[in-house]
Design an enzyme around this catalytic site. Sequence first.
Site, mmCIF file in Angstrom:
data_model
loop_
_atom_site.group_PDB
_atom_site.id
_atom_site.type_symbol
_atom_site.label_atom_id
_atom_site.label_comp_id
_atom_site.label_asym_id
_atom_site.label_seq_id
_atom_site.Cartn_x
_atom_site.Cartn_y
_atom_site.Cartn_z
ATOM 1 N N ARG A 218 0.844 -1.200 0.000
ATOM 2 C CA ARG A 218 0.000 0.000 0.000
ATOM 3 C C ARG A 218 0.877 1.247 0.000
ATOM 4 N NH1 ARG A 218 -1.368 1.648 4.703
ATOM 5 N NH2 ARG A 218 -2.125 -0.323 5.530
ATOM 6 N N TYR B 202 -16.037 18.046 -14.634
ATOM 7 C CA TYR B 202 -16.605 16.698 -14.770
ATOM 8 C C TYR B 202 -17.686 16.520 -13.690
ATOM 9 C CZ TYR B 202 -16.990 11.686 -14.001
ATOM 10 O OH TYR B 202 -17.476 10.421 -13.805
ATOM 11 N N ASP C 62 -6.821 19.574 -13.758
ATOM 12 C CA ASP C 62 -7.209 18.254 -14.249
ATOM 13 C C ASP C 62 -6.916 18.244 -15.750
ATOM 14 O OD1 ASP C 62 -8.526 16.027 -15.280
ATOM 15 O OD2 ASP C 62 -10.158 16.118 -13.818
ATOM 16 N N LYS D 283 -8.564 7.223 -18.900
ATOM 17 C CA LYS D 283 -8.789 7.808 -20.223
ATOM 18 C C LYS D 283 -7.549 7.648 -21.108
ATOM 19 C CE LYS D 283 -12.756 8.718 -18.442
ATOM 20 N NZ LYS D 283 -12.699 8.795 -17.037
HETATM 21 O O1 P1T Z 1 -13.614 7.843 -13.738
HETATM 22 P P1 P1T Z 1 -12.419 8.183 -12.912
HETATM 23 O O2 P1T Z 1 -11.156 7.462 -13.311
HETATM 24 O O3 P1T Z 1 -12.692 8.102 -11.449
HETATM 25 O O4 P1T Z 1 -12.065 9.728 -13.246
HETATM 26 C C1 P1T Z 1 -12.924 10.784 -12.953
HETATM 27 C C2 P1T Z 1 -12.703 11.916 -13.927
HETATM 28 C C3 P1T Z 1 -11.910 12.985 -13.550
HETATM 29 N N1 P1T Z 1 -11.670 14.033 -14.378
HETATM 30 C C4 P1T Z 1 -12.192 14.082 -15.612
HETATM 31 C C5 P1T Z 1 -11.920 15.245 -16.488
HETATM 32 C C6 P1T Z 1 -12.994 13.017 -16.071
HETATM 33 O O5 P1T Z 1 -13.494 13.094 -17.314
HETATM 34 C C7 P1T Z 1 -13.259 11.917 -15.209
HETATM 35 C C8 P1T Z 1 -14.149 10.794 -15.614
HETATM 36 N N2 P1T Z 1 -14.953 11.076 -16.712
HETATM 37 C C9 P1T Z 1 -15.853 10.256 -17.308
HETATM 38 C C10 P1T Z 1 -16.111 9.014 -16.882
HETATM 39 C C11 P1T Z 1 -16.553 10.810 -18.475
HETATM 40 O O6 P1T Z 1 -17.147 10.047 -19.265
HETATM 41 O O7 P1T Z 1 -16.489 12.040 -18.651
#
Ligand code: P1T
Length: 395
Positions: A56, A108, A181, A206
């Site tokens: 961890r 988001y 971000d 992503k």
């Molecule tokens: O889904 P996750 O790995 O927890 O990430 C969250 C997140 C954070 N910042 C941005 C700009 C994001 O687009 C996302 C997640 N977004 C999607 C799932 C979406 O379809 O826009």
Amino acid sequence: MAHHQQDYSDFKFATRAIHAGQEPDPVTGAVIPPISLSTTFAQEAAGVHKGYDYSRAGNPTRTAFETAVAALENGKHCLAYASGSVTTANVTGLLASGDHVVSVNDVYGGTFRYFTKVASNNGIDVTFVDLYNPENLRSAIKPNTKMIWVESPTNPTLRLVDIKAVAEIAHSYPNVFLVVDNTFMSPFFQNPLELGADVVVHSVTKYINGHSDCVMGVAITNREDLYARLRFLQNSIGGVPSVFDCFLANRGLKTLHLRMKQHEANAIRIAHFLEASPLVSEVIYPGLPSHKQHELAKRQQKGFGGMLSFRLKNGNLETSNKFLSALNLFALAESLGGVESLAELPAVMTHASLTPEARAALGVTDSLIRMSVGIEDGDDLVADIKQALEKAVQL
Ligand code: P1T
């Protein structure tokens, strides 16, 4: 951490993507960092070890991935997490009850939800501000403001924030740090640390992983104080990624530069096709000269990326659904940044957690469609969109 890693900072992006953090294994010579599943590490004497004690707190496969991502963002330190969302939670964990955050209004949906329904319960106050004019930040800052949170381009309306201007304003106040971000651009097209950000975060789910097969996040910083605290939080909260996911994301990022070029080439083609179509009323893509912040995009970014949004002519929920269901190559799905093309309806899907008023103010309407353009053949993608538009929109 465990053994010496060469410094690749003088090399260009593609070389860093392939080599940083990927030194051959000192024991076996393995060229690819092995998946170290062990949860614990033998110590020579109590407290004397090779840099790892418990998975961890630190793991060699995770270190390989973190080192590679730090190099791609021109950062000193990177920490990996189990999702982009828990990355947001850990970074917000730098604050204490009574602190204030200024966030760009077009974040988001999950980030909006975290700020308004979780952080707020812990005594953290968040103000959402339109940062089209960076000066709007100044009037939102309060004596207890600690963190500025920005996405650029934003999700899903692809508005840009002038990161350099916002960083200068943020840093004119004591104890205010700026988080960007950078998920939509990936480290290939934008490096916010160079523009003055203190912390960069990504949903690795992503573009960085790029193959839609693991959920993960990262935070990158050059600030030793923030790194020390984030590292403490990463271990204390324990939202760490699985080692197998670290391996997958590490494999994915080695082709990030190739994928981003193709995402962008396809997105530019599709943006021009949509803009010329009488069945579409508006196309939002920072690479189009018609985008209100095209000049800022050219100055601040190294490319325009693979995300675009558009509105169907006379569109509504019914025509949007018709269009999305008529697509063959674009899967109707949330998420973005994978090799395969996706399309979705933010008002009902990714941004459903915004209030209806917040959606209306941002223009996240039932006719706004978001596309994550993949790296398939561009001709095939355009043909797919053309036939779906013809099925969905009657003039
Ligand atoms: O889904 P996750 O790995 O927890 O990430 C969250 C997140 C954070 N910042 C941005 C700009 C994001 O687009 C996302 C997640 N977004 C999607 C799932 C979406 O379809 O826009």
